[in-house]
Design an enzyme around this catalytic site. Structure first.
Site, PDB file in Angstrom:
ATOM      1  N   HIS A   1       3.056 -12.249   5.246  1.00  0.00           N
ATOM      2  CA  HIS A   1       2.423 -13.470   4.751  1.00  0.00           C
ATOM      3  C   HIS A   1       0.992 -13.141   4.319  1.00  0.00           C
ATOM      4  CE1 HIS A   1       5.658 -14.621   7.448  1.00  0.00           C
ATOM      5  NE2 HIS A   1       5.701 -15.809   6.858  1.00  0.00           N
TER       6      HIS A   1
ATOM      7  N   GLY B   1       1.196 -26.205   9.519  1.00  0.00           N
ATOM      8  CA  GLY B   1       2.434 -26.177  10.291  1.00  0.00           C
ATOM      9  C   GLY B   1       2.198 -26.400  11.765  1.00  0.00           C
TER      10      GLY B   1
ATOM     11  N   ILE C   1      -0.642 -26.291   1.936  1.00  0.00           N
ATOM     12  CA  ILE C   1       0.546 -25.565   1.480  1.00  0.00           C
ATOM     13  C   ILE C   1       1.429 -25.216   2.677  1.00  0.00           C
ATOM     14  CG2 ILE C   1       1.376 -23.388   0.488  1.00  0.00           C
ATOM     15  CD1 ILE C   1       0.317 -25.204  -1.636  1.00  0.00           C
TER      16      ILE C   1
ATOM     17  N   HIS D   1       2.551 -17.894   0.477  1.00  0.00           N
ATOM     18  CA  HIS D   1       2.591 -18.081   1.932  1.00  0.00           C
ATOM     19  C   HIS D   1       3.359 -16.949   2.610  1.00  0.00           C
ATOM     20  CE1 HIS D   1       3.079 -20.094   5.832  1.00  0.00           C
ATOM     21  NE2 HIS D   1       4.317 -19.630   5.793  1.00  0.00           N
TER      22      HIS D   1
ATOM     23  N   GLU E   1       6.499 -32.623  28.356  1.00  0.00           N
ATOM     24  CA  GLU E   1       7.120 -31.416  28.906  1.00  0.00           C
ATOM     25  C   GLU E   1       6.846 -30.180  28.058  1.00  0.00           C
ATOM     26  OE1 GLU E   1       9.659 -34.892  30.305  1.00  0.00           O
ATOM     27  OE2 GLU E   1       8.786 -34.235  28.403  1.00  0.00           O
TER      28      GLU E   1
ATOM     29  N   PHE F   1      15.652 -31.905  31.509  1.00  0.00           N
ATOM     30  CA  PHE F   1      14.560 -31.904  30.536  1.00  0.00           C
ATOM     31  C   PHE F   1      14.001 -30.506  30.271  1.00  0.00           C
ATOM     32  CE2 PHE F   1      13.824 -36.347  32.393  1.00  0.00           C
ATOM     33  CZ  PHE F   1      14.731 -36.909  31.513  1.00  0.00           C
TER      34      PHE F   1
ATOM     35  N   ASP G   1      22.554 -41.923  37.840  1.00  0.00           N
ATOM     36  CA  ASP G   1      21.815 -41.823  36.578  1.00  0.00           C
ATOM     37  C   ASP G   1      22.702 -41.403  35.414  1.00  0.00           C
ATOM     38  OD1 ASP G   1      19.418 -42.685  37.530  1.00  0.00           O
ATOM     39  OD2 ASP G   1      18.556 -40.698  37.812  1.00  0.00           O
TER      40      ASP G   1
ATOM     41  N   HIS H   1      21.329 -37.640  32.504  1.00  0.00           N
ATOM     42  CA  HIS H   1      20.414 -37.013  33.456  1.00  0.00           C
ATOM     43  C   HIS H   1      21.103 -35.972  34.344  1.00  0.00           C
ATOM     44  CE1 HIS H   1      17.678 -40.012  32.082  1.00  0.00           C
ATOM     45  NE2 HIS H   1      16.780 -39.771  33.012  1.00  0.00           N
TER      46      HIS H   1
ATOM     47  N   ARG I   1      18.625 -32.726  44.253  1.00  0.00           N
ATOM     48  CA  ARG I   1      18.130 -34.050  44.626  1.00  0.00           C
ATOM     49  C   ARG I   1      18.657 -34.445  46.003  1.00  0.00           C
ATOM     50  NH1 ARG I   1      20.120 -39.773  41.936  1.00  0.00           N
ATOM     51  NH2 ARG I   1      18.538 -41.125  42.861  1.00  0.00           N
TER      52      ARG I   1
END
Length: 728
Positions: free
Chosen positions: A11, A160, A191, A265, A421, A446, A478, A482, A529
């Site tokens: 680049h 970007g 650009i 670029h 997160e 997650f 849930d 989840h 859990r």
């Protein structure tokens, strides 16, 4: 231009445009000693737009940054001929195998590169972690007349980077934390690869940053070095806000036909265009020309400011060590990645308890045990600390916040990342490059939001601790959104990442003791859990076997007929099945496999002692997909796990319907003993039945009509039942 053209890859446009910006920062402002690139109080420079890597390689060469050996010492002190991190030959081999100038900057590969960049947005988010580290170090180690830490952090970013969501998250948090030691410099060339930025974005970026609480400055010409210098000096005087400097630039500046084009670029300019551009610059039309006077000019400025500054700091550190020996010793441990004597003095084993604790609960206790002995273990959660149980609760832990809030200080060890997160993970990576030991937590499902920084932590070999709770269908009511099913496999697929899923409180303790010693490996911690029994270790093997990744819990004293393997919450299920099979005269071996990656690193002899080739009847049990288990169970074994997504229901109902019962394990064991494991086709049947049920429900307005074929029979395959039990 020459390097990209020779490689026929790279680049060129951005390094051409940003060279004056880099010069203004490095030659005139940056506090950096090229002869000591690991100086802990150096200013950090992050090239967030890592595709423009030739810019930083050129800077490192021009600055004369010294290479660093495996022992962390500059190689020039050992008689290396050049001692440079980046030689001209390295630049000539840009993007070639083995070159110190790879396509994107790589931490630990090229001295002077502060973090691995390339995936856009990651570098700027890393820089927030570095700025947090500077504030934390200063608040914990600076004393009257001893300004040991005051480093600033600069990140050079492009359009970007600022379009990526992680940059939004990180900028928001930086503004909230009032990180006035952080400066982002935005290459506003309008650009991107596809064309002009107006094709995809029309927001006022500067106003957005003002709303985040940033100080926003603008330099209208990237070639105005004096204006750039003044803008950076304004940043250094700012005392309450991070700073964004908007620099208007022209990509491929000076290229007669490619300036301001998107082709510049990511495409070499071509030999004709390179020659024409050199003519416009007034530069000799020769390859890789670096005038000696240019080197001296650049290096003398850095040496005067950075070298003299580092020397004065080293002298101050000698005095500091005499007056504050404890703090100085801690800094030495931090810098070397070692642990202080007695770091584990707070660690206590857990008594056997049939009721037990959720591993997130025992982990909370162990985290606090270890953190008291390792004062630079710092972290937080993406707004889930009360659920993940990752708060440091001992006296003096405190909350990391701007003192203006009056809720905490920059000396605090509990960070509040908010519901961010992705940024949390990237910020942790930045903290780790500054030698802190960061941890961050959220629910396992997650972890999908965090894959890019987790992957980069493994590439960079930095010891981040990724804590994920609510690890399976044990989440229960849930429901499938989840309940993580495929996330364990995703984590295990990352080379260089340890993924731990401990089975009880004492495995959790041994895990944390192992994590504390890691220097080069990141680790994912996967926790339940629901409560898990604390095993009676007088009946079962010691939890210290965790340090080998897998070990025999029961059945070590004979050659087994069948081997059962499990992790986490399924270990107690395995042991119930073990008892039933033993009562029937079966020679069964039960193996806890808390960390597959660690187990695979053991000697062939050890692995054979746990999983002998002579026993091919094997069953693995884990409330997740089977992909990671194939190398352990082989073609003659069977996996009891998840094939479909889960369901919203109480945990005990789910475990029964989905085949996580001792009876299902015993049945599977008998199948593999008879050399009749479940077929591939039967796994597909489960998925087809699951999809048919969902389609039927939709056709009936959401009613729970069960396919006629499945009524009352509960199709069980590898432990995963199609939910086909008649309902009341």
């Amino acid at each position: 231009m020459d390097a990209v053209q020779k490689a026929n890859s790279g680049h060129p446009g951005t390094p051409m445009a940003m060279a004056p910006v880099a010069y203004a920062l490095w030659a005139r402002v940056l506090k950096y000693d090229p002869s000591t690139p690991t100086w802990i109080n150096r200013d950090r420079f992050v090239l967030s737009m890592g595709h423009a890597s030739m810019l930083i390689y050129g800077l490192l060469h021009m600055a004369g940054v010294k290479d660093i050996g495996p022992d962390g010492q500059p190689t020039h002190e050992k008689g290396d001929v050049s001692g440079l991190a980046v030689t001209l030959d390295d630049i000539k081999n840009f993007r070639q195998h083995g070159s110190r100038c790879p396509g994107h900057p790589e931490y630990r590969w090229t001295a002077g590169v502060e973090t691995t960049t390339g995936p856009l947005g990651q570098g700027v988010a890393n820089s927030v972690g570095m700025a947090i580290s500077s504030k934390w170090f200063a608040s914990n180690f600076n004393k009257t007349n001893f300004q040991i830490f005051d480093f600033d952090v600069y990140a050079l970013c492009g359009d970007g980077c600022l379009q990526e969501g992680v940059a939004h998250e990180a900028a928001s948090l930086a503004g909230h934390m009032k990180l006035d030691n952080l400066c982002w410099i935005w290459d506003n060339n309008q650009i991107t690869i596809e064309g002009n930025t107006s094709w995809a974005i029309s927001e006022d970026v500067a106003t957005r940053f003002i709303s985040y609480g940033w100080n926003v400055l603008r330099v209208g010409d990237a070639n105005d070095v004096d204006a750039l210098t003044r803008a950076i000096q304004v940043f250094k005087r700012e005392k309450q806000r991070p700073t964004l400097i908007v620099v208007d630039s022209h990509i491929a500046w000076g290229a007669p036909t490619q300036q301001d084009t998107f082709t510049a670029h990511g495409t070499p300019l071509g030999e004709t265009e390179v020659s024409a551009t050199k003519q416009i610059y007034g530069w000799p039309d020769e390859k890789f020309v670096v005038p000696e006077q240019a080197l001296r000019h650049f290096r003398d400025q850095l040496s005067k400011r950075g070298g003299d500054g580092q020397q004065a700091w080293a002298e101050m550190m000698e005095r500091y060590t005499k007056e504050y020996p404890f703090e100085a010793a801690m800094l030495e441990h931090i810098n070397k990645g070692t642990l202080p004597e007695g770091w584990d003095r707070f660690c206590k084993e857990f008594p056997a308890d049939a009721k037990g604790l959720a591993t997130r609960q025992s982990s909370a206790k162990c985290l606090n045990m270890v953190a008291q002995g390792v004062p630079w273990l710092v972290g937080g959660s993406a707004d889930l600390a009360p659920s993940c149980l990752t708060s440091l609760t001992f006296d003096g832990a405190g909350d990391f916040m701007s003192p203006h809030t009056q809720w905490g200080t920059y000396a605090g060890r509990n960070l509040h990342f908010g519901i961010r997160e992705h940024a949390m993970g990237s910020i942790m990576n930045g903290m780790a490059t500054c030698k802190l030991r960061p941890f961050g937590s959220t629910f396992l499902v997650f972890s999908d939001y965090m894959k890019p920084p987790i992957r980069l932590s493994a590439i960079m070999e930095i010891p981040c601790i990724w804590i994920f709770t609510h690890d399976s269908i044990g989440v229960g009511e849930d429901g499938p959104t989840h309940q993580p099913i495929e996330q364990l496999v995703a984590l295990r697929s990352i080379p260089g990442l340890f993924t731990f899923r401990p089975c009880d409180a004492n495995e959790v303790l041994e895990m944390w003791k192992y994590l504390a010693k890691l220097q080069d490996e990141p680790a994912a911690v996967v926790l339940s859990r629901q409560p898990l029994s604390t095993l009676d270790r007088s009946k079962f093997a010691a939890a210290s076997g965790l340090c080998k990744g897998g070990y025999i819990l029961a059945g070590a004293n004979y050659e087994p007929d069948v081997i059962l393997m499990a992790t986490g919450s399924e270990v107690s299920l395995m042991l119930e099945a073990h008892q039933s099979l033993s009562a029937e005269g079966v020679k069964v071996r039960s193996v806890s496999m808390p960390c597959m990656e660690l187990f695979k690193q053991q000697s062939h002899e050890y692995i054979q002692s746990i999983l002998p080739d002579t026993c091919r009847a094997r069953v693995s049990i884990e409330a997740a997909t089977s992909c990671a288990w194939g190398c352990f169970i082989g073609i003659d074994g069977e996996h009891i796990g998840m094939i479909t997504f889960g369901s919203s229901a109480p945990i005990k109902r789910l475990q029964k319907e989905l085949g996580f019962t001792p009876e299902a394990v015993v049945t599977a064991a008998k199948r593999v003993l008879a050399k009749q494991p479940r077929s591939m086709e039967s796994y597909a049947d489960v998925m087809r039945e699951w999809k048919r049920r969902k389609t039927s429900s939709a056709d009936n307005g959401g009613g729970a009509r069960i396919p006629e074929k499945a009524v009352g029979q509960g199709i069980e395959v590898g432990g995963n039942m199609c939910r086909s039990v008649e309902r009341a």
